[in-house]
Design a protein around this motif. Structure first.
Motif, PDB file in Angstrom:
ATOM      1  N   THR A  11      52.364  33.236  44.279  1.00 44.46           N
ATOM      2  CA  THR A  11      53.213  32.980  43.118  1.00 44.46           C
ATOM      3  C   THR A  11      53.010  34.108  42.103  1.00 44.46           C
ATOM      4  O   THR A  11      52.086  34.916  42.217  1.00 44.46           O
ATOM      5  CB  THR A  11      52.846  31.638  42.453  1.00 44.46           C
ATOM      6  N   ILE A  12      53.852  34.129  41.102  1.00 49.97           N
ATOM      7  CA  ILE A  12      53.766  35.158  40.073  1.00 49.97           C
ATOM      8  C   ILE A  12      52.432  35.055  39.336  1.00 49.97           C
ATOM      9  O   ILE A  12      51.786  36.068  39.057  1.00 49.97           O
ATOM     10  CB  ILE A  12      54.948  35.047  39.090  1.00 49.97           C
ATOM     11  N   ASN A  13      51.998  33.838  39.047  1.00 52.64           N
ATOM     12  CA  ASN A  13      50.726  33.655  38.337  1.00 52.64           C
ATOM     13  C   ASN A  13      49.553  34.167  39.181  1.00 52.64           C
ATOM     14  O   ASN A  13      48.618  34.778  38.655  1.00 52.64           O
ATOM     15  CB  ASN A  13      50.513  32.182  37.982  1.00 52.64           C
ATOM     16  N   GLN A  14      49.595  33.922  40.498  1.00 42.64           N
ATOM     17  CA  GLN A  14      48.523  34.390  41.368  1.00 42.64           C
ATOM     18  C   GLN A  14      48.499  35.924  41.424  1.00 42.64           C
ATOM     19  O   GLN A  14      47.433  36.543  41.426  1.00 42.64           O
ATOM     20  CB  GLN A  14      48.685  33.811  42.773  1.00 42.64           C
ATOM     21  N   LEU A  15      49.662  36.541  41.478  1.00 40.24           N
ATOM     22  CA  LEU A  15      49.734  38.000  41.491  1.00 40.24           C
ATOM     23  C   LEU A  15      49.190  38.599  40.198  1.00 40.24           C
ATOM     24  O   LEU A  15      48.467  39.603  40.215  1.00 40.24           O
ATOM     25  CB  LEU A  15      51.181  38.464  41.719  1.00 40.24           C
ATOM     26  N   LYS A  16      49.526  37.971  39.060  1.00 41.11           N
ATOM     27  CA  LYS A  16      49.022  38.450  37.775  1.00 41.11           C
ATOM     28  C   LYS A  16      47.502  38.320  37.724  1.00 41.11           C
ATOM     29  O   LYS A  16      46.809  39.213  37.247  1.00 41.11           O
ATOM     30  CB  LYS A  16      49.657  37.659  36.622  1.00 41.11           C
ATOM     31  N   ARG A  17      46.988  37.199  38.221  1.00 41.21           N
ATOM     32  CA  ARG A  17      45.533  36.974  38.225  1.00 41.21           C
ATOM     33  C   ARG A  17      44.836  38.005  39.130  1.00 41.21           C
ATOM     34  O   ARG A  17      43.801  38.546  38.752  1.00 41.21           O
ATOM     35  CB  ARG A  17      45.259  35.540  38.710  1.00 41.21           C
ATOM     36  N   ALA A  19      45.898  41.029  39.868  1.00 40.18           N
ATOM     37  CA  ALA A  19      45.960  42.331  39.207  1.00 40.18           C
ATOM     38  C   ALA A  19      44.901  42.422  38.113  1.00 40.18           C
ATOM     39  O   ALA A  19      44.238  43.458  37.946  1.00 40.18           O
ATOM     40  CB  ALA A  19      47.349  42.562  38.633  1.00 40.18           C
ATOM     41  N   ALA A  20      44.702  41.343  37.368  1.00 36.82           N
ATOM     42  CA  ALA A  20      43.699  41.332  36.294  1.00 36.82           C
ATOM     43  C   ALA A  20      42.289  41.476  36.881  1.00 36.82           C
ATOM     44  O   ALA A  20      41.460  42.219  36.341  1.00 36.82           O
ATOM     45  CB  ALA A  20      43.818  40.038  35.480  1.00 36.82           C
ATOM     46  N   LYS A  22      41.486  42.879  39.709  1.00 36.49           N
ATOM     47  CA  LYS A  22      41.350  44.247  40.214  1.00 36.49           C
ATOM     48  C   LYS A  22      41.034  45.214  39.080  1.00 36.49           C
ATOM     49  O   LYS A  22      40.200  46.113  39.219  1.00 36.49           O
ATOM     50  CB  LYS A  22      42.622  44.672  40.944  1.00 36.49           C
ATOM     51  N   GLU A  23      41.688  45.051  37.936  1.00 36.00           N
ATOM     52  CA  GLU A  23      41.413  45.912  36.781  1.00 36.00           C
ATOM     53  C   GLU A  23      39.978  45.733  36.291  1.00 36.00           C
ATOM     54  O   GLU A  23      39.304  46.701  35.930  1.00 36.00           O
ATOM     55  CB  GLU A  23      42.396  45.603  35.647  1.00 36.00           C
TER      56      GLU A  23
END
Length: 116
Positions: A11-17, A19-20, A22-23
């Protein structure tokens, strides 16, 4: 359960999490590298090609030339290997040549006569 997830199923929320996270990992690696004074990546860091300055190359070449020169001074016999001179052919006198020629003519005449 152990199957890796397909990124298209996230989901979009999982992708954002993701990416965070990874940063954060990259930031921590950078901080660890600054603490240790080297790259925190174990095998991923590319090795630089070692190069030699022109002056260092000249010094090494001069030292090698000096080593070869000292070897040549120590063993002068092995330095110049000349091929062995060919032995001179013995020259026959005209009388000796005539005798040999007569003997060979007689030999071959007898050989031809024996075949017939």
């Amino acid at each position: 359960m152990n199957d890796p997830m397909n990124p298209l199923d996230l989901t979009i929320n999982q992708l954002k999490r993701a990416a965070a996270i990874k940063e954060q990992v990259e930031a921590l690696n950078k901080e660890l590298g600054s603490i240790l004074g080297a790259s925190a990546r174990s095998g991923a860091a590319s090795k630089k090609k070692r190069t030699m300055s022109a002056s260092a190359k000249k010094k090494i070449a001069a030292a090698q030339r000096a080593r070869w020169a000292s070897l040549r001074r120590a063993n002068p016999a092995t330095r110049s290997v000349k091929p062995a001179a060919k032995a001179k052919k013995k020259a026959f006198s005209s009388a000796t040549r005539a005798k040999l020629s007569a003997k060979l003519k007689a030999y071959w005449a007898a050989k031809r006569a024996g075949k017939k």
